[in-house]
Design an enzyme around this catalytic site. Structure first.
Site, short mmCIF file in Angstrom:
data_model
loop_
_atom_site.label_atom_id
_atom_site.label_comp_id
_atom_site.label_asym_id
_atom_site.label_seq_id
_atom_site.Cartn_x
_atom_site.Cartn_y
_atom_site.Cartn_z
N ASP A 1 0.82 -1.21 0.00
CA ASP A 1 0.00 0.00 0.00
C ASP A 1 0.86 1.26 0.00
O ASP A 1 1.42 1.65 1.02
CB ASP A 1 -0.92 -0.01 1.23
CG ASP A 1 -1.98 1.07 1.18
OD1 ASP A 1 -1.99 1.86 0.22
OD2 ASP A 1 -2.82 1.12 2.10
N ASP B 1 -1.96 5.38 -5.60
CA ASP B 1 -2.25 4.56 -4.43
C ASP B 1 -2.42 3.09 -4.82
O ASP B 1 -3.42 2.71 -5.40
CB ASP B 1 -3.52 5.09 -3.75
CG ASP B 1 -3.87 4.34 -2.48
OD1 ASP B 1 -3.05 3.52 -2.02
OD2 ASP B 1 -4.95 4.58 -1.93
#
Length: 436
Positions: free
Chosen positions: A84, A296
């Site tokens: 992430d 992201d």
């Protein structure tokens, strides 16, 4: 995954180790409509002469999330972590809960150490977290990580040895979490042990490992890929030239601007070759910081602010008349924010591409990256992979990992930029292993 922004108070070195290319056991993280399966690859270690920028390679799996398998602790315990770039603190589930299939047990590790709440680490290294650290009943450093979908996890800040790409990373700070969370989908959350935070914050793995850069490449249909730590396009001389866009930073603290995210400047959007007629101001963060554009890997799809999404949706509908047949069901909204779905197209090649225009670079989205096959009752439909961030409560543009498939993504921390180029990621992975 993008962090919650509701109340944000928001020396590099190279590794002195040989270049290691590792293929590890990897586990598929799949949507609820698919069958979970495991894939065991043989462990292959190739030691090479150290170069000025040694790097480590890890394999990962993807679908709803990107997952990397590694080991943690002494003796090592197997864990699976979500990759992430939108989060800071890496964490592991440490308490066995009913819906969790995988946890890390700190009681079995001789290298596990807790962090007192009165320590300098607890007081200073947590400065980039949205919620301040506090003291738990045992006077340990208590941390809470919250996400944009209103989920959260909390537990103790601790240190442990992480084995990444065949080499140990001792005293790595992470969250030893006692609550389930990360996503609002408990089924998906149960398939992983935790999360690998890769943004630019003080506690991120990128900062702790002092990485000058890192890269990843997500394959398409075979649901695999790799993460290259400490290396970029220089490790792949056969790769085409990367287009770079600079990272954007805020000079002052703003309530809705994530200062440690990989923020780039979106300049416009094209459908086929037609540029949407939108004022430049809609792509620039406002006085509160709302409206930044983040890359992201923790978010699956791409989300745009409401007005921009509406303009894109209208133009896409206009250009696909006679090419696509829309599902006319106002009750069906895919993933809560994607309301444009179609019956199976005759040919994806006839569907116009959507291009994201950044400062210095463009990202073209077409084919299966543009229309995602999803289940609707007993039928399959194809949904537009751009969504409305207003419906998710996110005051930002978010470039998700689905649109990064078969794109070499490089995050250059030294030159403060993100670079990318289209490639075939499964072939790139094979060539990295075989490169002299």
């Amino acid at each position: 995954m993008a962090s919650s922004k509701s109340s944000l108070s928001y020396p590099l070195c190279s590794f002195a180790i040989p270049l290691l290319f590792i293929l590890l056991q990897i586990q598929t993280c799949v949507s609820s409509s698919q069958t979970q399966k495991s894939l065991l690859l043989s462990l292959k270690t190739q030691t090479q002469t150290p170069s000025p920028s040694p790097s480590r390679k890890l394999s990962f799996q993807h679908n709803v999330t990107l997952t990397v398998s590694l080991t943690v602790g002494s003796p090592p315990q197997n864990v699976t972590m979500v990759l992430d770039t939108g989060s800071e603190l890496s964490w592991l589930h440490c308490k066995k809960l009913p819906n969790l299939n995988s946890t890390f047990n700190p009681l079995l590790s001789s290298s596990y150490t807790t962090t007192p709440c009165n320590s300098s680490i607890c007081k200073t290294r947590t400065r980039d977290l949205i919620l301040p650290a506090s003291c738990d009943p045992n006077k340990l450093c208590h941390v809470i990580v919250s996400y944009a979908d209103s989920s959260s996890v909390e537990g103790t800040l601790a240190a442990e040895t992480f084995f990444i790409g065949g080499a140990s990373q001792p005293r790595t700070l992470f969250g030893c979490m006692d609550t389930a969370g990360y996503t609002s989908d408990a089924d998906e959350d149960s398939k992983t042990t935790g999360l690998m935070g890769m943004n630019r914050g003080s506690l991120s793995l990128v900062t702790q490992m002092a990485l000058p850069k890192f890269s990843y490449c997500i394959s398409g249909k075979d649901a695999s890929g790799f993460l290259l730590l400490g290396g970029g396009a220089a490790a792949a001389p056969w790769l085409g030239p990367l287009k770079y866009t600079p990272l954007v930073t805020a000079t002052t603290s703003l309530p809705y601007f994530d200062s440690v995210a990989y923020t780039v400047q979106l300049l416009g959007i094209k459908v086929s070759e037609k540029l949407l007629q939108l004022p430049k101001s809609v792509f620039v963060p406002d006085h509160t910081g709302a409206g930044q554009t983040m890359v992201d890997s923790g978010t699956q799809f791409t989300f745009l602010l409401g007005s921009v999404y509406s303009a894109l949706k209208d133009e896409f509908l206009e250009q696909t008349k006679g090419v696509l047949t829309r599902i006319e069901d106002p009750e069906f909204v895919f993933e809560g924010a994607m309301d444009l779905c179609y019956h199976a197209p005759a040919s994806l090649a006839a569907v116009p591409a959507v291009t994201l225009v950044f400062e210095g670079a463009e990202m073209r989205v077409s084919g299966e990256r543009l229309l995602y096959k999803a289940k609707k009752g007993s039928d399959w439909v194809y949904c537009f992979t751009f969504g409305n961030s207003d419906l998710l409560g996110i005051e930002a543009y978010v470039i998700g990992h689905h649109h990064q498939q078969n794109v070499w993504m490089e995050f250059d921390l030294v030159k403060s930029r993100v670079g990318f180029t289209e490639t075939t990621c499964d072939l790139a992975s094979q060539r990295l292993v075989l490169s002299p």
